[in-house]
Design an enzyme around this catalytic site. Structure first.
Site, PDB file in Angstrom:
ATOM      1  N   ALA A 204     -15.070 -23.142 -25.220  1.00  0.00           N
ATOM      2  CA  ALA A 204     -16.395 -22.522 -25.250  1.00  0.00           C
ATOM      3  C   ALA A 204     -17.056 -22.711 -23.896  1.00  0.00           C
ATOM      4  O   ALA A 204     -16.759 -23.664 -23.165  1.00  0.00           O
ATOM      5  CB  ALA A 204     -17.255 -23.136 -26.352  1.00  0.00           C
ATOM      6  N   SER A 205     -17.944 -21.784 -23.560  1.00  0.00           N
ATOM      7  CA  SER A 205     -18.694 -21.885 -22.315  1.00  0.00           C
ATOM      8  C   SER A 205     -20.131 -21.476 -22.583  1.00  0.00           C
ATOM      9  O   SER A 205     -20.389 -20.357 -23.035  1.00  0.00           O
ATOM     10  CB  SER A 205     -18.081 -20.981 -21.235  1.00  0.00           C
ATOM     11  OG  SER A 205     -18.835 -21.052 -20.038  1.00  0.00           O
ATOM     12  N   ALA A 209     -22.954 -26.090 -20.011  1.00  0.00           N
ATOM     13  CA  ALA A 209     -21.759 -26.914 -20.227  1.00  0.00           C
ATOM     14  C   ALA A 209     -20.565 -26.054 -20.611  1.00  0.00           C
ATOM     15  O   ALA A 209     -20.701 -24.891 -20.999  1.00  0.00           O
ATOM     16  CB  ALA A 209     -22.027 -27.959 -21.307  1.00  0.00           C
ATOM     17  N   VAL A 211     -16.541 -26.532 -22.620  1.00  0.00           N
ATOM     18  CA  VAL A 211     -15.769 -27.409 -23.504  1.00  0.00           C
ATOM     19  C   VAL A 211     -14.283 -27.100 -23.368  1.00  0.00           C
ATOM     20  O   VAL A 211     -13.863 -25.940 -23.437  1.00  0.00           O
ATOM     21  CB  VAL A 211     -16.210 -27.239 -24.970  1.00  0.00           C
ATOM     22  CG1 VAL A 211     -15.368 -28.126 -25.890  1.00  0.00           C
ATOM     23  CG2 VAL A 211     -17.696 -27.566 -25.133  1.00  0.00           C
ATOM     24  N   LYS A 226     -16.687 -32.140 -23.322  1.00  0.00           N
ATOM     25  CA  LYS A 226     -17.833 -31.300 -22.956  1.00  0.00           C
ATOM     26  C   LYS A 226     -18.270 -31.708 -21.554  1.00  0.00           C
ATOM     27  O   LYS A 226     -18.639 -32.855 -21.320  1.00  0.00           O
ATOM     28  CB  LYS A 226     -18.971 -31.499 -23.961  1.00  0.00           C
ATOM     29  CG  LYS A 226     -20.161 -30.563 -23.771  1.00  0.00           C
ATOM     30  CD  LYS A 226     -21.171 -30.753 -24.904  1.00  0.00           C
ATOM     31  CE  LYS A 226     -22.335 -29.808 -24.777  1.00  0.00           C
ATOM     32  NZ  LYS A 226     -23.304 -29.970 -25.905  1.00  0.00           N
ATOM     33  N   ASP A 364     -29.655 -26.816 -34.921  1.00  0.00           N
ATOM     34  CA  ASP A 364     -28.957 -25.611 -34.444  1.00  0.00           C
ATOM     35  C   ASP A 364     -27.721 -25.372 -35.304  1.00  0.00           C
ATOM     36  O   ASP A 364     -26.591 -25.366 -34.809  1.00  0.00           O
ATOM     37  CB  ASP A 364     -28.580 -25.783 -32.971  1.00  0.00           C
ATOM     38  CG  ASP A 364     -28.216 -24.463 -32.306  1.00  0.00           C
ATOM     39  OD1 ASP A 364     -28.613 -23.403 -32.828  1.00  0.00           O
ATOM     40  OD2 ASP A 364     -27.546 -24.492 -31.260  1.00  0.00           O
TER      41      ASP A 364
END
Length: 539
Positions: A204-205, A209, A211, A226, A364
């Site tokens: 993930a981006s 950050a 990952v 991360k 979240d």
């Protein structure tokens, strides 16, 4: 306005300088002219307004002089804290303004020949929601995060800006793996001594950050790393300090803005964003949630990733890798557990319990952060955004949720009045009627469920998968209606209310997919009522 009126009066010869408007002009000696004393109420009112304006102006000048040293000191100290990055960011900001400004001018020229004139959304120039969002995107990570904050805070910002800045949640480009490796070496030393391998393709981006999957050397444990993107922290500090200075200057020049708490809002944004890029704080949030699960005996039902403190710093967070699927992947969930509804109930109970029994709650819970794990448990991921709820807010929120479940809008109105800050009396009856109109639309909200079928290559079996499309704009529109109506009655809610409501809307969408016949606020299997034993766990 009073000063303008005085000037207009003088221009038309109705007011003589240094002459009281209700007295006659002084006669020169020997003048045969006689004039009766006359009272002119309009002129007297004009003079009174002029005197009041002078008093206010004098008072503001005096306050400004008194506050000027503090403002200068604040600007100097903030500038020193910013360091050399400040001038570079200023140049980049000017370049971004020129770029978006050119785009706006091009769009304006296209509508120049239109009989309808300039569209309303373009009349504010770069301050309009669309072009301001584009400017934020050009300015980079800090302003994208700021845009996400605006999108998540409908209690603080106008609805048209909240809606437009939803686009800031889109996926951001990944940085080259070589840059990630450089940060890992700076923070942990030689990579080969810590990890057997690090996957160069990010899982993930996000804006701040990135990952990557990895495996720890020796123990062979699968983890995710991360990593804070290069230079993000310096850019963030420089940008937030600049925004803070602008807010301080604006508030100094226009004291009326202090009543709108402009600087206080900026401070809140700065604190929230800086906390999100300090991975030690995120690690503390995760460990707090894991302690809550342990103390409440919930580790068999839910989990959060274990943090590897020895391989974590402020810029790197190494965590246990959890395997599962998002809570919106119905087909995969059916293959993992016998009852998706039971999984949803578990997720709801764990999350509701954390509101009181944990130092902070997960704020979240979109599908990427709430998973059905392969071992049957619910996985809570990414604790970068958390909320902390005060006892007063929760007491009102509890009544609000109960009222929402029973559709008792008078009680709901009273709860929101107790929660919101207001300086005037509120017509609770009218407020309740307006709330009923809003929440009656929840049942009519469209839930877009995509059902896909695929026939296996070697069998005649047909696989059916379903997924729910969470329309962020529709969710926010509902909440914005509540905020808009509440503000019309003079109410302003704490930020925690916005965070809580958004999570409830996420869970409402999960319910429509996983348990369409369940009412999550009425179902007896879901515990919303407060548990004081949990509240005292950390006290």
């Amino acid at each position: 306005m009073a000063a303008v009126s005085v000037l207009r009066g003088a221009a038309h010869g109705r007011l003589t300088l240094f002459q009281h408007p209700q007295w006659p002009a002084a006669r020169t000696s020997g003048s045969p002219m006689r004039r009766n004393l006359q009272y002119h109420p309009k002129r007297f009112s004009l003079f009174a307004r002029y005197s009041q304006t002078q008093d206010v102006f004098t008072s503001r000048i005096r306050d400004g002089i008194e506050n000027l040293p503090k403002l200068v000191e604040d600007i100097v100290q903030t500038s020193l804290n910013t360091g050399p990055r400040g001038p570079l960011r200023l140049a980049q900001g000017i370049q971004a303004v020129i770029g978006v400004g050119s785009e706006w001018l091009t769009d304006v020229s296209k509508t120049a020949n239109s009989s309808a004139g300039l569209p309303p959304e373009m009349q504010l120039g770069l301050l309009s929601p669309l072009y301001l969002r584009k400017l934020f995107e050009r300015m980079g990570a800090t302003y994208i995060k700021l845009g996400q904050f605006i999108a998540s805070a409908p209690t603080l910002f106008p609805p048209e800006y909240v809606q437009e800045f939803q686009y800031c949640f889109d996926r951001t480009p990944a940085v080259p793996f070589e840059d990630i490796q450089a940060i890992l070496r700076e923070e942990l030393g030689p990579i080969d001594t810590v990890f057997e391998y690090v996957d160069p393709t990010p899982l993930a981006s996000a804006s701040v950050a990135q990952v990557h999957g990895a495996r720890i050397r020796g123990t062979q444990e699968d983890v995710v790393i991360k990593v804070l993107k290069p230079g993000i922290e310096d850019i963030l500090v420089a940008d937030l300090n600049f925004i803070y200075i602008v807010a301080r200057i604006l508030e100094f020049l226009s004291p009326d803005l202090s009543r709108a708490s402009l600087v206080a809002i900026i401070k809140d944004i700065r604190e929230s964003m800086l906390e999100e890029v300090d991975f030690k704080k995120e690690a503390a949030n995760i460990e707090s949630f894991r302690r809550y699960l342990d103390v409440m005996g919930l580790t068999g039902q839910a989990t959060a990733p274990k943090v590897y403190e020895q391989y974590s710093t402020r810029r790197i967070l190494t965590m246990e890798r959890l395997y599962g699927v998002p809570l919106t992947d119905l087909d995969s969930i059916n293959s993992l557990v016998p009852s998706p509804e039971t999984s949803l109930i578990t997720a709801l109970n764990v999350w509701f319990g954390s509101l009181l029994a944990c130092e902070s709650f997960h704020a979240d819970v979109h599908a990427g952060n709430l998973w059905q794990l392969r071992d049957g448990r619910i996985g809570f991921l990414d604790f970068g955004i958390v909320g902390r709820i005060s006892p007063k807010t929760w007491a009102a929120m509890e009544i609000f949720l109960t009222s929402l479940a029973t559709e008792e809008y008078k009680s709901m109105a009273s709860a929101l009045i107790d929660m919101g800050a207001t300086s005037k009396d509120v017509d609770s009856q009218a407020f309740a009627r307006d709330l009923e109109k809003i929440f009656s639309t929840i049942q009519n909200m469209d839930t877009e469920i995509i059902v896909a079928t695929a026939r296996g290559t070697n069998t005649n079996a047909t696989a059916i998968s379903a997924n729910v499309v969470v329309d962020e704009r529709q969710m926010n529109a509902l909440f914005l209606d509540v905020v808009r109506v509440s503000e019309s009655y003079g109410l302003r809610f704490p930020r925690e209310f916005a965070l809580l409501m958004k999570q409830l809307l996420y869970f409402d969408r999960y319910t429509r997919l996983l348990a369409p016949n369940m009412n999550m606020l009425r179902d007896q299997r879901i515990t919303i009522v407060s548990n004081q034993r949990g509240r005292n766990m950390y006290q």
